[in-house]
Design a protein around this motif. Structure first.
Motif, PDB file in Angstrom:
ATOM      1  N   ALA A   1       4.103   1.858   0.188  1.00 47.72           N
ATOM      2  CA  ALA A   1       3.369   2.319   1.365  1.00 47.72           C
ATOM      3  C   ALA A   1       3.956   1.615   2.578  1.00 47.72           C
ATOM      4  O   ALA A   1       5.134   1.760   2.856  1.00 47.72           O
ATOM      5  CB  ALA A   1       1.899   2.023   1.193  1.00 47.72           C
ATOM      6  N   SER A   2       3.155   0.855   3.269  1.00 45.67           N
ATOM      7  CA  SER A   2       3.616   0.150   4.457  1.00 45.67           C
ATOM      8  C   SER A   2       4.715  -0.839   4.089  1.00 45.67           C
ATOM      9  O   SER A   2       4.697  -1.426   3.022  1.00 45.67           O
ATOM     10  CB  SER A   2       2.456  -0.610   5.091  1.00 45.67           C
ATOM     11  OG  SER A   2       1.386   0.260   5.365  1.00 45.67           O
TER      12      SER A   2
ATOM     13  N   ASP B   1       5.761   3.013   8.279  1.00 45.08           N
ATOM     14  CA  ASP B   1       4.955   3.853   7.391  1.00 45.08           C
ATOM     15  C   ASP B   1       3.579   3.246   7.113  1.00 45.08           C
ATOM     16  O   ASP B   1       3.153   3.126   5.960  1.00 45.08           O
ATOM     17  CB  ASP B   1       5.678   4.109   6.068  1.00 45.08           C
ATOM     18  CG  ASP B   1       7.018   4.791   6.262  1.00 45.08           C
ATOM     19  OD1 ASP B   1       7.104   5.659   7.143  1.00 45.08           O
ATOM     20  OD2 ASP B   1       7.976   4.438   5.547  1.00 45.08           O
TER      21      ASP B   1
ATOM     22  N   HIS C   1       0.051   2.641   6.179  1.00 49.20           N
ATOM     23  CA  HIS C   1      -0.884   3.413   5.358  1.00 49.20           C
ATOM     24  C   HIS C   1      -2.165   3.660   6.148  1.00 49.20           C
ATOM     25  O   HIS C   1      -2.601   2.808   6.921  1.00 49.20           O
ATOM     26  CB  HIS C   1      -1.190   2.657   4.067  1.00 49.20           C
ATOM     27  CG  HIS C   1      -1.912   3.485   3.062  1.00 49.20           C
ATOM     28  ND1 HIS C   1      -3.277   3.523   2.997  1.00 49.20           N
ATOM     29  CD2 HIS C   1      -1.469   4.324   2.099  1.00 49.20           C
ATOM     30  CE1 HIS C   1      -3.646   4.341   2.029  1.00 49.20           C
ATOM     31  NE2 HIS C   1      -2.564   4.832   1.464  1.00 49.20           N
ATOM     32  N   ARG C   2      -2.796   4.800   5.943  1.00 52.04           N
ATOM     33  CA  ARG C   2      -3.960   5.184   6.748  1.00 52.04           C
ATOM     34  C   ARG C   2      -5.139   4.234   6.620  1.00 52.04           C
ATOM     35  O   ARG C   2      -5.935   4.105   7.539  1.00 52.04           O
ATOM     36  CB  ARG C   2      -4.376   6.618   6.427  1.00 52.04           C
ATOM     37  CG  ARG C   2      -4.929   6.813   5.047  1.00 52.04           C
ATOM     38  CD  ARG C   2      -5.336   8.275   4.805  1.00 52.04           C
ATOM     39  NE  ARG C   2      -5.754   8.479   3.446  1.00 52.04           N
ATOM     40  CZ  ARG C   2      -4.954   8.838   2.457  1.00 52.04           C
ATOM     41  NH1 ARG C   2      -3.677   9.022   2.683  1.00 52.04           N
ATOM     42  NH2 ARG C   2      -5.419   9.001   1.237  1.00 52.04           N
ATOM     43  N   CYS C   3      -5.269   3.538   5.489  1.00 48.55           N
ATOM     44  CA  CYS C   3      -6.396   2.612   5.341  1.00 48.55           C
ATOM     45  C   CYS C   3      -6.136   1.278   6.045  1.00 48.55           C
ATOM     46  O   CYS C   3      -7.052   0.500   6.251  1.00 48.55           O
ATOM     47  CB  CYS C   3      -6.707   2.365   3.862  1.00 48.55           C
ATOM     48  SG  CYS C   3      -5.491   1.393   2.972  1.00 48.55           S
ATOM     49  N   ASN C   4      -4.906   1.025   6.444  1.00 47.65           N
ATOM     50  CA  ASN C   4      -4.530  -0.257   7.035  1.00 47.65           C
ATOM     51  C   ASN C   4      -4.726  -0.229   8.555  1.00 47.65           C
ATOM     52  O   ASN C   4      -3.790  -0.398   9.329  1.00 47.65           O
ATOM     53  CB  ASN C   4      -3.082  -0.597   6.674  1.00 47.65           C
ATOM     54  CG  ASN C   4      -2.705  -2.010   7.030  1.00 47.65           C
ATOM     55  OD1 ASN C   4      -3.444  -2.712   7.703  1.00 47.65           O
ATOM     56  ND2 ASN C   4      -1.535  -2.425   6.595  1.00 47.65           N
ATOM     57  N   SER C   5      -5.951  -0.058   8.992  1.00 47.37           N
ATOM     58  CA  SER C   5      -6.224   0.027  10.433  1.00 47.37           C
ATOM     59  C   SER C   5      -6.131  -1.330  11.122  1.00 47.37           C
ATOM     60  O   SER C   5      -5.992  -1.395  12.345  1.00 47.37           O
ATOM     61  CB  SER C   5      -7.596   0.650  10.677  1.00 47.37           C
ATOM     62  OG  SER C   5      -8.598  -0.138  10.079  1.00 47.37           O
TER      63      SER C   5
ATOM     64  N   GLU D   1      -3.687  -3.458  10.584  1.00 49.30           N
ATOM     65  CA  GLU D   1      -2.256  -3.790  10.612  1.00 49.30           C
ATOM     66  C   GLU D   1      -1.998  -5.173  10.021  1.00 49.30           C
ATOM     67  O   GLU D   1      -1.181  -5.944  10.506  1.00 49.30           O
ATOM     68  CB  GLU D   1      -1.679  -3.652  12.017  1.00 49.30           C
ATOM     69  CG  GLU D   1      -1.749  -2.231  12.528  1.00 49.30           C
ATOM     70  CD  GLU D   1      -1.032  -2.030  13.848  1.00 49.30           C
ATOM     71  OE1 GLU D   1      -0.242  -2.887  14.263  1.00 49.30           O
ATOM     72  OE2 GLU D   1      -1.272  -0.980  14.463  1.00 49.30           O
TER      73      GLU D   1
ATOM     74  N   ASN E   1      -0.555   0.733  -1.121  1.00 48.67           N
ATOM     75  CA  ASN E   1      -1.293   1.986  -0.897  1.00 48.67           C
ATOM     76  C   ASN E   1      -2.799   1.843  -1.098  1.00 48.67           C
ATOM     77  O   ASN E   1      -3.497   2.833  -1.230  1.00 48.67           O
ATOM     78  CB  ASN E   1      -0.804   3.126  -1.779  1.00 48.67           C
ATOM     79  CG  ASN E   1       0.425   3.799  -1.237  1.00 48.67           C
ATOM     80  OD1 ASN E   1       0.660   3.814  -0.045  1.00 48.67           O
ATOM     81  ND2 ASN E   1       1.230   4.355  -2.117  1.00 48.67           N
TER      82      ASN E   1
ATOM     83  N   CYS F   1      -6.357  -0.706   0.123  1.00 43.06           N
ATOM     84  CA  CYS F   1      -6.812  -1.698   1.099  1.00 43.06           C
ATOM     85  C   CYS F   1      -8.066  -2.412   0.612  1.00 43.06           C
ATOM     86  O   CYS F   1      -8.812  -1.892  -0.213  1.00 43.06           O
ATOM     87  CB  CYS F   1      -7.098  -1.034   2.448  1.00 43.06           C
ATOM     88  SG  CYS F   1      -5.599  -0.477   3.288  1.00 43.06           S
TER      89      CYS F   1
ATOM     90  N   GLU G   1      -4.056  -3.923   3.958  1.00 39.24           N
ATOM     91  CA  GLU G   1      -3.418  -3.334   2.783  1.00 39.24           C
ATOM     92  C   GLU G   1      -3.019  -4.396   1.768  1.00 39.24           C
ATOM     93  O   GLU G   1      -2.435  -5.420   2.107  1.00 39.24           O
ATOM     94  CB  GLU G   1      -2.187  -2.535   3.204  1.00 39.24           C
ATOM     95  CG  GLU G   1      -1.589  -1.733   2.077  1.00 39.24           C
ATOM     96  CD  GLU G   1      -0.526  -0.764   2.555  1.00 39.24           C
ATOM     97  OE1 GLU G   1       0.043  -0.074   1.702  1.00 39.24           O
ATOM     98  OE2 GLU G   1      -0.271  -0.698   3.771  1.00 39.24           O
TER      99      GLU G   1
END
Length: 105
Positions: free
Chosen positions: A18-19, A47, A49-53, A55, A89, A91, A97
């Protein structure tokens, strides 16, 4: 200066990365009464990941591997070494993440 490479793998085969990010550790953070240690790097994450708001990346201290990664992060930060992180992938509840692997340079 010798190049130090320490790879700690916390992998589940077949999961895509993922990230990803490489750079120096900017901060290490933990929440009271939480098994998670979160950290961020000074470089932008590729990249994300959407759950990693937040950062940030996460390490669970309840596992032996998590404690080893935490000690490695502290060593890298104290010595100003760069790291490469690949996310898993998933969190934690703090929107950080979980890591798949960590390499120290």
């Amino acid at each position: 200066m010798k190049r130090l490479i320490a790879t700690l793998l916390l992998t589940l085969p077949g999961l895509p990365a993922a990230s990803q990010v490489q750079g120096k550790i900017a901060s290490i953070w933990t929440a009271p009464d939480s098994p998670y240690v979160m950290f961020s790097l000074a470089s932008p994450i590729e990249d994300l990941h959407r759950c990693n708001s937040s950062e940030r990346f996460s390490v669970n201290l309840k596992s032996i591997g998590g404690r080893a990664v935490h000690e490695t992060l502290l060593m890298a930060r104290a010595n100003g070494l760069a790291v490469r992180v690949v996310g898993l992938n998933t969190c934690n509840p703090y929107a950080a993440e979980n890591i798949k692997n960590l390499v120290v340079y």
